[in-house]
Design a protein around this motif. Structure first.
Motif, PDB file in Angstrom:
ATOM      1  N   ASP A 474     -30.689 -34.298 -14.212  1.00 29.18           N
ATOM      2  CA  ASP A 474     -30.574 -33.164 -13.360  1.00 29.18           C
ATOM      3  C   ASP A 474     -30.583 -33.827 -11.848  1.00 29.18           C
ATOM      4  O   ASP A 474     -31.694 -33.532 -11.202  1.00 29.18           O
ATOM      5  CB  ASP A 474     -31.607 -32.090 -13.574  1.00 29.18           C
ATOM      6  CG  ASP A 474     -31.112 -31.475 -14.779  1.00 29.18           C
ATOM      7  OD1 ASP A 474     -30.112 -31.009 -15.036  1.00 29.18           O
ATOM      8  OD2 ASP A 474     -32.042 -31.192 -15.684  1.00 29.18           O
ATOM      9  N   MET A 476     -30.253 -34.270  -7.752  1.00 26.13           N
ATOM     10  CA  MET A 476     -30.466 -33.180  -6.780  1.00 26.13           C
ATOM     11  C   MET A 476     -30.623 -34.183  -5.379  1.00 26.13           C
ATOM     12  O   MET A 476     -31.009 -35.196  -5.406  1.00 26.13           O
ATOM     13  CB  MET A 476     -31.475 -32.239  -6.889  1.00 26.13           C
ATOM     14  CG  MET A 476     -31.845 -31.025  -5.818  1.00 26.13           C
ATOM     15  SD  MET A 476     -30.135 -30.220  -5.733  1.00 26.13           S
ATOM     16  CE  MET A 476     -29.792 -29.671  -7.266  1.00 26.13           C
ATOM     17  N   THR A 480     -26.190 -31.274  -1.643  1.00 24.61           N
ATOM     18  CA  THR A 480     -26.282 -30.245  -2.584  1.00 24.61           C
ATOM     19  C   THR A 480     -26.988 -28.877  -2.186  1.00 24.61           C
ATOM     20  O   THR A 480     -26.446 -27.855  -2.136  1.00 24.61           O
ATOM     21  CB  THR A 480     -26.249 -30.614  -3.782  1.00 24.61           C
ATOM     22  OG1 THR A 480     -25.657 -31.770  -4.230  1.00 24.61           O
ATOM     23  CG2 THR A 480     -26.233 -29.604  -5.006  1.00 24.61           C
ATOM     24  N   MET A 481     -28.025 -28.993  -1.764  1.00 27.34           N
ATOM     25  CA  MET A 481     -29.330 -28.109  -1.417  1.00 27.34           C
ATOM     26  C   MET A 481     -28.529 -27.253  -0.132  1.00 27.34           C
ATOM     27  O   MET A 481     -28.469 -25.912  -0.086  1.00 27.34           O
ATOM     28  CB  MET A 481     -30.343 -28.630  -1.238  1.00 27.34           C
ATOM     29  CG  MET A 481     -31.008 -29.136  -2.380  1.00 27.34           C
ATOM     30  SD  MET A 481     -32.959 -29.398  -1.951  1.00 27.34           S
ATOM     31  CE  MET A 481     -33.745 -27.760  -1.575  1.00 27.34           C
ATOM     32  N   ARG A 484     -25.815 -25.139  -1.251  1.00 28.86           N
ATOM     33  CA  ARG A 484     -26.253 -23.779  -1.997  1.00 28.86           C
ATOM     34  C   ARG A 484     -26.784 -22.813  -0.982  1.00 28.86           C
ATOM     35  O   ARG A 484     -26.469 -21.512  -1.211  1.00 28.86           O
ATOM     36  CB  ARG A 484     -27.242 -24.389  -3.037  1.00 28.86           C
ATOM     37  CG  ARG A 484     -26.608 -25.115  -4.152  1.00 28.86           C
ATOM     38  CD  ARG A 484     -27.680 -25.516  -5.309  1.00 28.86           C
ATOM     39  NE  ARG A 484     -26.949 -26.089  -6.307  1.00 28.86           N
ATOM     40  CZ  ARG A 484     -27.646 -26.236  -7.378  1.00 28.86           C
ATOM     41  NH1 ARG A 484     -28.832 -26.372  -7.610  1.00 28.86           N
ATOM     42  NH2 ARG A 484     -26.813 -26.860  -8.521  1.00 28.86           N
ATOM     43  N   TYR A 490     -26.278 -18.389  -3.765  1.00 28.96           N
ATOM     44  CA  TYR A 490     -27.204 -19.548  -4.859  1.00 28.96           C
ATOM     45  C   TYR A 490     -28.647 -19.160  -4.863  1.00 28.96           C
ATOM     46  O   TYR A 490     -29.205 -18.826  -6.154  1.00 28.96           O
ATOM     47  CB  TYR A 490     -26.888 -21.037  -4.638  1.00 28.96           C
ATOM     48  CG  TYR A 490     -27.052 -21.660  -5.933  1.00 28.96           C
ATOM     49  CD1 TYR A 490     -26.255 -22.212  -7.079  1.00 28.96           C
ATOM     50  CD2 TYR A 490     -28.402 -22.030  -6.372  1.00 28.96           C
ATOM     51  CE1 TYR A 490     -26.753 -22.896  -8.217  1.00 28.96           C
ATOM     52  CE2 TYR A 490     -28.954 -22.905  -7.091  1.00 28.96           C
ATOM     53  CZ  TYR A 490     -28.004 -23.267  -8.126  1.00 28.96           C
ATOM     54  OH  TYR A 490     -28.287 -23.891  -9.430  1.00 28.96           O
ATOM     55  N   TYR A 491     -29.446 -19.383  -3.843  1.00 27.26           N
ATOM     56  CA  TYR A 491     -30.678 -19.318  -3.870  1.00 27.26           C
ATOM     57  C   TYR A 491     -31.062 -17.823  -3.651  1.00 27.26           C
ATOM     58  O   TYR A 491     -31.321 -17.260  -2.730  1.00 27.26           O
ATOM     59  CB  TYR A 491     -31.307 -20.029  -2.810  1.00 27.26           C
ATOM     60  CG  TYR A 491     -31.218 -21.793  -3.015  1.00 27.26           C
ATOM     61  CD1 TYR A 491     -31.529 -22.226  -4.133  1.00 27.26           C
ATOM     62  CD2 TYR A 491     -30.773 -22.558  -2.160  1.00 27.26           C
ATOM     63  CE1 TYR A 491     -31.605 -23.581  -4.483  1.00 27.26           C
ATOM     64  CE2 TYR A 491     -30.684 -23.881  -2.371  1.00 27.26           C
ATOM     65  CZ  TYR A 491     -30.992 -24.383  -3.428  1.00 27.26           C
ATOM     66  OH  TYR A 491     -31.101 -25.725  -3.786  1.00 27.26           O
ATOM     67  N   ASP A 500     -35.508 -26.732  -6.672  1.00 32.50           N
ATOM     68  CA  ASP A 500     -34.422 -27.945  -6.411  1.00 32.50           C
ATOM     69  C   ASP A 500     -35.004 -29.143  -5.398  1.00 32.50           C
ATOM     70  O   ASP A 500     -34.789 -30.203  -5.775  1.00 32.50           O
ATOM     71  CB  ASP A 500     -33.280 -27.397  -5.467  1.00 32.50           C
ATOM     72  CG  ASP A 500     -32.310 -26.858  -6.634  1.00 32.50           C
ATOM     73  OD1 ASP A 500     -32.496 -26.943  -7.706  1.00 32.50           O
ATOM     74  OD2 ASP A 500     -31.279 -26.289  -5.875  1.00 32.50           O
ATOM     75  N   ARG A 503     -37.337 -31.041  -7.611  1.00 32.07           N
ATOM     76  CA  ARG A 503     -36.576 -32.090  -8.632  1.00 32.07           C
ATOM     77  C   ARG A 503     -36.165 -33.251  -7.920  1.00 32.07           C
ATOM     78  O   ARG A 503     -36.214 -34.276  -8.593  1.00 32.07           O
ATOM     79  CB  ARG A 503     -35.518 -31.027  -9.246  1.00 32.07           C
ATOM     80  CG  ARG A 503     -34.674 -31.868 -10.217  1.00 32.07           C
ATOM     81  CD  ARG A 503     -34.149 -31.067 -11.357  1.00 32.07           C
ATOM     82  NE  ARG A 503     -33.487 -29.608 -10.875  1.00 32.07           N
ATOM     83  CZ  ARG A 503     -32.404 -29.590 -10.723  1.00 32.07           C
ATOM     84  NH1 ARG A 503     -31.556 -30.685 -10.799  1.00 32.07           N
ATOM     85  NH2 ARG A 503     -31.739 -28.610 -10.222  1.00 32.07           N
ATOM     86  N   MET A 504     -35.748 -33.027  -6.750  1.00 28.92           N
ATOM     87  CA  MET A 504     -35.279 -34.155  -5.815  1.00 28.92           C
ATOM     88  C   MET A 504     -36.158 -35.302  -5.570  1.00 28.92           C
ATOM     89  O   MET A 504     -35.955 -36.409  -5.784  1.00 28.92           O
ATOM     90  CB  MET A 504     -34.530 -33.812  -4.680  1.00 28.92           C
ATOM     91  CG  MET A 504     -34.017 -34.722  -3.822  1.00 28.92           C
ATOM     92  SD  MET A 504     -33.233 -33.813  -2.214  1.00 28.92           S
ATOM     93  CE  MET A 504     -34.724 -33.500  -1.320  1.00 28.92           C
TER      94      MET A 504
END
Ligand SMILES: CC(=O)SCCNC(=O)CCNC(=O)[C@H](O)C(C)(C)COP(=O)(O)OP(=O)(O)OC[C@H]1O[C@@H](n2cnc3c(N)ncnc32)[C@H](O)[C@@H]1OP(=O)(O)O
Length: 545
Positions: A474, A476, A480-481, A484, A490-491, A500, A503-504
């Motif tokens: 996955d 990130m 990409t953020m 989004r 998206y958020y 997110d 995760r990055m």
């Protein structure tokens, strides 16, 4: 008493798997135990028993006058034991008629009669003797009966075929390994390819061949047991053997002694031939045994001294180390042994042991029907057409309430965008979304401007790091953020944005080792990110308690 005491004078109960099941080979070899019978005070004067029969089998036999006397009295028998050594490979058994006749003629009935040894043991270590009714089952009287001349068909329950068929075809795939194995063996039985029989030494050639086959498997699979001892118990008319027979060859079996008056049985030996282990035979065998012992012998319990490496198997067959059977029912009937673990199994008075898979299917079906009554989880709706643009942003906006099944599952519109974080002074006209977007945008910009953000600005290029996406499932990155955030779709909650980012950072520390610049950048940038979020939270959004 003869057969009984012959059992009780066992010099040693020692079992270990010479060729343990593949899945347990390591533990089996590591835990292969030597069982040593507890010696009574009088027996302390007897020659010491060897520590291992497998290593010092000859020594063991000569140190035991009981077995010696058997060898001496049953010369042909001991010869047979030698002959059997030739066929002890249970995978390539070939039975010689002449040795069979020879064996039949010199069965152990002559050898297990009362001897000085037995008498001595009885006084030294008083053992309860079963009332004569035992002869009905296991004694010589039973051996010649019509029942004994036919292998006892192990009874099962009658199940309506059509019901079973529909249940099985519907549920077999989801019924679990236990049921699948039981069901497949049951089908083999129904097709006549496999049978489970219960026989004892009854002078019928076919049964004798099977018993010898079983004895060979025991000799191979329980290498620490003296072969003479195995022969004696398997051929003892007070013992019964439930066997798996495939293409007229013995695959394995359990030899047990039913103490009918006490309503319990003692399992003496249990083994499946090496190349057929862990295929479900041991389980089905035990199920047949329980059903037979309950329905034919009237037993309510089994006791056994399990070898260390077989405790797992016996556990799975319902045996426990806790002994619940009243001591007076079994104490003195079976011998104490060091090393082996005494285990008990209660035989259920009603369970259809040879048809458990059908019962489990019925239970599953009943549970399934009940679940259907109480919930809609079995209803499968057509999926939604959720096509994404880049960065996982949906191509088209659709209303959540249009998703089939969502409301039926209990969703209500007020759950939309549920978050612990509430925008301070938000009005209901949609400004809260704009405020949230602005908050996220400002944090992303601050990160972009940070000196440690350079490894995170773009997605990792597979040409630079070929195995990156094998390890990081996955990925990130800041680009990409940003996409989004800018989609403004998206958020939906701040939590999604924070997840997110975390995760990055976590990806960077998963792929890279701590001494790398990427790992260090990740740690520093995350600290910066956290402090910005914290200060933003204080002024911009509030946390709902
Ligand atoms: C009283 C005595 O005789 S004690 C000595 C017992 N006999 C031996 O140790 C001889 C060597 N072993 C064997 O002959 C066989 O492996 C037996 C008799 C122990 C088991 O027979 P199998 O046909 O292999 O058993 P089966 O395939 O039905 O397995 C039933 C379950 O027990 C497990 N199992 C089998 N043998 C063992 C073992 N030695 N230890 C732990 N678990 C085991 C299986 O993995 C299986 O588990 P699962 O249902 O979760 O998949």
């Amino acid at each position: 008493m003869d057969a009984h005491s012959s059992h009780l004078t066992a010099p040693l109960r020692s079992r270990s798997s010479q060729t343990p099941s593949p899945s347990h080979s390591a533990s089996a070899s590591a835990t292969s135990s030597i069982h040593k019978r507890k010696l009574s005070a009088a027996e302390d004067h007897a020659p010491p028993f060897p520590s291992s029969f497998s290593d010092t089998r000859d020594g063991a036999l000569t140190s035991n006058d009981d077995l010696e006397s058997i060898s001496a009295r049953g010369g042909a028998d001991s010869d047979d034991s030698e002959e059997f050594e030739d066929v002890v490979d249970d995978d390539e058994e070939e039975y010689d008629d002449s040795s069979m006749r020879n064996f039949t003629a010199t069965r152990l009935e002559n050898n297990v009669g009362p001897t000085g040894r037995n008498t001595k043991l009885k006084t030294e270590n008083p053992v309860k003797v079963e009332p004569s009714e035992v002869g009905k089952d296991g004694g010589p009287g039973a051996a010649g009966s019509a029942a004994a001349s036919t292998p006892a068909a192990v009874p099962g329950i009658v199940v309506k075929e059509d019901t079973v068929k529909s249940i099985f075809t519907e549920n077999l795939q989801t019924s679990g390994a236990y049921c699948a194995r039981e069901e497949s063996l049951k089908k083999e039985e129904e097709a006549g390819k496999l049978k489970f029989v219960c026989v004892s030494n009854d002078n019928i050639d076919e049964h004798m061949i099977w018993l010898i086959g079983l004895k060979n498997i025991f000799a191979r699979q329980l290498p620490n047991m003296p072969k003479e001892y195995i022969v004696r118990l398997v051929m003892d008319r007070g013992h019964k053997s439930v066997m798996v027979i495939r293409r007229n060859t013995v695959v394995g079996g359990i030899t047990y002694r039913p103490y009918v008056s006490q309503k319990f049985g003692e399992i003496a030996f249990c083994a499946i031939t090496s190349d057929e282990q862990v295929k479900g035979y041991g389980t089905r065998l035990m199920n047949h045994l329980k059903q037979h012992a309950r329905d034919m012998d009237g037993l309510t319990h089994f006791l056994t001294y399990a070898d260390n490496n077989a405790v797992g198997y016996f556990n799975k067959q319902g045996f426990t180390k806790d002994i619940f059977l009243e001591k007076e029912r079994w104490h003195g009937y079976i011998k104490d042994y060091d090393g082996g673990i005494l285990m008990e199994c209660k035989i259920d008075p009603k369970l259809p042991y040879t048809d458990l898979s059908t019962m489990i299917h019925h239970q599953r079906q009943a549970i399934d029907e009940k679940i259907r009554e109480l919930s809609n989880c079995h209803i499968v709706y057509p999926g939604i057409d959720f096509q994404k643009k880049e960065a996982g942003v949906p191509k088209r906006i659709f209303k959540l309430e249009d998703i089939l099944g969502l409301r039926e599952a209990g969703w209500t519109p007020d759950q939309w965008g549920h978050s612990r974080f509430k925008i301070v002074n938000a009005s209901p006209d949609g400004t809260s979304n704009q405020k949230l977007t602005g908050f996220m945008r400002s944090i992303l910009k601050a990160m972009h401007d940070h000196v440690d953000s350079w490894p995170f600005k773009e997605p990792v290029d597979v040409r630079d790091v070929p195995d990156y996406y094998d390890i990081i499932r996955d990925p990130m990155d800041l680009k990409t953020m940003t996409r989004r955030v800018e989609s403004e779709q998206y958020y939906v909650t701040l939590e999604m944005f924070l997840a997110d980012a975390r995760r990055m950072f976590a990806n960077a520390r998963t792929y890279n080792s701590p001494e790398t610049i990427y790992f260090k950048c990740s740690t520093r940038l995350e600290a910066f990110f956290s402090s910005r979020v914290q200060s933003g939270l204080q002024s911009f959004v509030k946390i709902q308690q």
